[in-house]
Design a protein around this motif. Structure first.
Motif, PDB file in Angstrom:
ATOM      1  N   MET A   1     -22.395  -7.094  38.589  1.00 28.33           N
ATOM      2  CA  MET A   1     -21.426  -6.765  39.713  1.00 28.33           C
ATOM      3  C   MET A   1     -20.163  -6.474  39.237  1.00 28.33           C
ATOM      4  N   VAL A   2     -19.617  -5.371  39.441  1.00 25.56           N
ATOM      5  CA  VAL A   2     -18.216  -4.986  39.023  1.00 25.56           C
ATOM      6  C   VAL A   2     -17.259  -6.048  39.933  1.00 25.56           C
ATOM      7  N   ALA A   3     -16.344  -6.579  39.220  1.00 23.75           N
ATOM      8  CA  ALA A   3     -15.277  -7.439  39.930  1.00 23.75           C
ATOM      9  C   ALA A   3     -14.628  -6.647  40.927  1.00 23.75           C
ATOM     10  N   PHE A   4     -14.080  -7.018  42.040  1.00 27.50           N
ATOM     11  CA  PHE A   4     -13.609  -6.258  43.248  1.00 27.50           C
ATOM     12  C   PHE A   4     -12.203  -5.986  42.844  1.00 27.50           C
ATOM     13  N   ASP A   5     -11.635  -6.545  41.845  1.00 28.72           N
ATOM     14  CA  ASP A   5     -10.201  -5.837  41.745  1.00 28.72           C
ATOM     15  C   ASP A   5     -10.115  -5.028  40.423  1.00 28.72           C
ATOM     16  N   LYS A   6     -11.327  -4.555  40.013  1.00 29.25           N
ATOM     17  CA  LYS A   6     -11.455  -3.644  38.853  1.00 29.25           C
ATOM     18  C   LYS A   6     -11.759  -2.223  39.282  1.00 29.25           C
ATOM     19  N   CYS A   7     -11.023  -1.427  38.747  1.00 28.24           N
ATOM     20  CA  CYS A   7     -11.459   0.106  38.853  1.00 28.24           C
ATOM     21  C   CYS A   7     -11.139   0.718  37.745  1.00 28.24           C
ATOM     22  N   GLU A   8     -12.442   1.526  37.094  1.00 27.27           N
ATOM     23  CA  GLU A   8     -12.276   2.001  35.622  1.00 27.27           C
ATOM     24  C   GLU A   8     -11.330   3.197  35.507  1.00 27.27           C
ATOM     25  N   THR A   9     -10.947   3.854  36.965  1.00 26.77           N
ATOM     26  CA  THR A   9     -10.063   5.153  36.798  1.00 26.77           C
ATOM     27  C   THR A   9      -8.920   4.788  37.220  1.00 26.77           C
ATOM     28  N   ARG A  10      -8.340   3.540  37.248  1.00 24.52           N
ATOM     29  CA  ARG A  10      -6.954   3.137  38.062  1.00 24.52           C
ATOM     30  C   ARG A  10      -5.956   3.402  36.553  1.00 24.52           C
ATOM     31  N   PRO A  11      -5.011   4.221  36.993  1.00 19.03           N
ATOM     32  CA  PRO A  11      -3.775   4.319  35.855  1.00 19.03           C
ATOM     33  C   PRO A  11      -3.149   3.013  35.491  1.00 19.03           C
ATOM     34  N   ALA A  12      -2.610   2.774  34.417  1.00 16.02           N
ATOM     35  CA  ALA A  12      -2.102   1.740  33.803  1.00 16.02           C
ATOM     36  C   ALA A  12      -0.741   1.408  34.322  1.00 16.02           C
ATOM     37  N   HIS A  13      -0.175   2.225  34.884  1.00 20.27           N
ATOM     38  CA  HIS A  13       1.136   1.920  35.794  1.00 20.27           C
ATOM     39  C   HIS A  13       0.779   1.126  37.195  1.00 20.27           C
ATOM     40  N   ILE A  14      -0.546   1.937  37.752  1.00 22.61           N
ATOM     41  CA  ILE A  14      -0.964   1.009  38.938  1.00 22.61           C
ATOM     42  C   ILE A  14      -1.483  -0.243  38.639  1.00 22.61           C
ATOM     43  N   ASP A  15      -2.313  -0.722  37.513  1.00 25.21           N
ATOM     44  CA  ASP A  15      -2.852  -1.797  37.161  1.00 25.21           C
ATOM     45  C   ASP A  15      -1.487  -2.852  36.909  1.00 25.21           C
ATOM     46  N   ALA A  16      -0.462  -2.437  36.159  1.00 25.11           N
ATOM     47  CA  ALA A  16       0.757  -3.241  35.996  1.00 25.11           C
ATOM     48  C   ALA A  16       1.297  -3.741  37.207  1.00 25.11           C
ATOM     49  N   ILE A  17       1.646  -2.808  38.243  1.00 28.23           N
ATOM     50  CA  ILE A  17       2.015  -3.220  39.573  1.00 28.23           C
ATOM     51  C   ILE A  17       1.184  -4.339  40.355  1.00 28.23           C
ATOM     52  N   LEU A  18      -0.228  -4.066  40.185  1.00 34.66           N
ATOM     53  CA  LEU A  18      -1.042  -4.911  40.961  1.00 34.66           C
ATOM     54  C   LEU A  18      -0.920  -6.173  40.205  1.00 34.66           C
ATOM     55  N   ASN A  19      -0.829  -6.578  39.067  1.00 37.23           N
ATOM     56  CA  ASN A  19      -0.867  -7.641  38.226  1.00 37.23           C
ATOM     57  C   ASN A  19       0.723  -8.315  37.998  1.00 37.23           C
ATOM     58  N   GLN A  38      -4.179  10.877  44.846  1.00 37.30           N
ATOM     59  CA  GLN A  38      -4.780  11.126  43.430  1.00 37.30           C
ATOM     60  C   GLN A  38      -6.296  10.774  43.962  1.00 37.30           C
ATOM     61  N   GLN A  39      -6.411   9.523  44.439  1.00 39.26           N
ATOM     62  CA  GLN A  39      -7.891   9.048  44.698  1.00 39.26           C
ATOM     63  C   GLN A  39      -8.544  10.372  45.714  1.00 39.26           C
ATOM     64  N   CYS A  40      -8.132  10.968  46.755  1.00 36.31           N
ATOM     65  CA  CYS A  40      -8.444  11.827  47.597  1.00 36.31           C
ATOM     66  C   CYS A  40      -8.774  12.925  46.701  1.00 36.31           C
ATOM     67  N   GLU A  41      -8.039  13.620  45.826  1.00 35.35           N
ATOM     68  CA  GLU A  41      -8.171  14.870  44.991  1.00 35.35           C
ATOM     69  C   GLU A  41      -9.213  14.664  44.109  1.00 35.35           C
ATOM     70  N   GLU A  42      -9.313  13.447  43.440  1.00 39.71           N
ATOM     71  CA  GLU A  42     -10.174  13.362  42.251  1.00 39.71           C
ATOM     72  C   GLU A  42     -11.418  12.530  42.582  1.00 39.71           C
ATOM     73  N   ARG A  43     -11.649  12.242  43.847  1.00 42.24           N
ATOM     74  CA  ARG A  43     -12.931  11.754  44.259  1.00 42.24           C
ATOM     75  C   ARG A  43     -13.312  10.218  43.473  1.00 42.24           C
ATOM     76  N   THR A  44     -12.116   9.425  43.534  1.00 44.77           N
ATOM     77  CA  THR A  44     -12.080   8.257  42.953  1.00 44.77           C
ATOM     78  C   THR A  44     -11.762   7.135  44.040  1.00 44.77           C
ATOM     79  N   PHE A  45     -11.892   5.973  44.003  1.00 47.25           N
ATOM     80  CA  PHE A  45     -11.637   4.996  44.851  1.00 47.25           C
ATOM     81  C   PHE A  45     -11.148   3.728  44.584  1.00 47.25           C
ATOM     82  N   ASP A  46     -10.062   3.271  44.818  1.00 53.11           N
ATOM     83  CA  ASP A  46      -9.600   1.851  44.201  1.00 53.11           C
ATOM     84  C   ASP A  46      -9.402   1.067  45.344  1.00 53.11           C
ATOM     85  N   CYS A  47     -10.200   0.328  45.844  1.00 48.72           N
ATOM     86  CA  CYS A  47     -10.191  -0.424  47.047  1.00 48.72           C
ATOM     87  C   CYS A  47      -9.001  -1.490  46.831  1.00 48.72           C
ATOM     88  N   TYR A  48      -8.910  -2.180  45.747  1.00 47.29           N
ATOM     89  CA  TYR A  48      -7.865  -3.298  45.590  1.00 47.29           C
ATOM     90  C   TYR A  48      -6.553  -2.793  45.722  1.00 47.29           C
TER      91      TYR A  48
END
Length: 245
Positions: A1-19, A38-48
């Protein structure tokens, strides 16, 4: 199961902010808002990341953007039956909840377009979670407000159909084509056959749709056996021979 705080499509600058500590910085709300777009346009989803934005709104109510919040909720609908929608809803102001408890909340819910939008989306979530798929589509098509709320989310209906198909595939090996048309809101046997064969890799057999076996829908016999020794009942047997006092 993928960890809740992970998202394969998350940009690096968003990951840096979250951490880092910037996830609590009100100035990052605009960055998160752009990421929702961006998520709405690219059909991705980053719950965290979306939860981090809603938390910032919770700490800074004056920064809340209703359109962004509704977009987050609509995106959360597309990943049911995950708890994403409930988690997002829990971070919204009390007066937006589907069942306000205080008189002030009830008064606010009667006068706010934003609250009406949140509660309508909550109703859609309830229908999906309770597998009332036909009712979901009829509700979605019954009010132009739903079309407005989902307009920014690219492929919303397609994403919902895929999620419904996944849930159907977990529960059935054979489904009536007529029922599946209603659950997926697909009109016409040709359109249904195209969807189930190309998207789901299922097979249409006359009036039925055959779903391949998987670990969820495969019938498995389960044999349970217990070994109980007489010594385990020794006390019960002894009590049976004891004379009453």
């Amino acid at each position: 199961m993928v960890a809740f705080d992970k998202c394969e499509t998350r940009p690096a600058h968003i990951d840096a902010i979250l951490n880092g500590l910037d996830r609590y910085n009100p100035e990052t709300t605009t960055i998160f808002q752009d990421y929702v777009t961006q998520q709405c346009e690219e059909r991705t989803f980053d719950c965290y990341a979306n939860l981090a934005l809603l938390k910032l709104y919770q700490f800074n109510p004056h920064l809340l953007q209703p359109d962004t919040v509704t977009n987050v909720l609509v995106k959360a609908l597309t990943v049911f039956p995950s708890p994403a929608f409930s988690l997002c809803l829990a971070l919204l102001p009390p007066h937006t909840q589907p069942f306000p408890t205080t008189s002030e909340a009830k008064a606010a819910s009667q006068t706010s377009d934003f609250v009406e939008s949140v509660q309508k989306l909550s109703h859609l979530s309830t229908l999906l979670e309770s597998a009332q798929y036909t009712q979901f589509w009829s509700t979605l098509n019954s009010d132009d407000l739903y079309a407005d709320l989902t307009a920014d989310v690219a492929g919303f209906e397609e994403l919902i159909r895929i999620r419904i198909a996944v849930e159907v595939g977990k529960a059935f090996r054979t489904v009536k084509a007529e029922s599946l048309e209603q659950w997926l809101d697909i009109r016409g046997r040709e359109a249904l056959e195209k969807f189930v064969t190309e998207v789901c890799a299922w097979k249409v057999d006359g009036a039925l749709v055959q779903v391949p076996a998987n670990k969820e829908n495969e019938a498995r016999s389960e044999v349970k056996s217990e070994r109980v020794g007489i010594e385990q009942f020794g006390r019960v047997i002894r009590r049976g021979f004891e004379l009453p006092v």
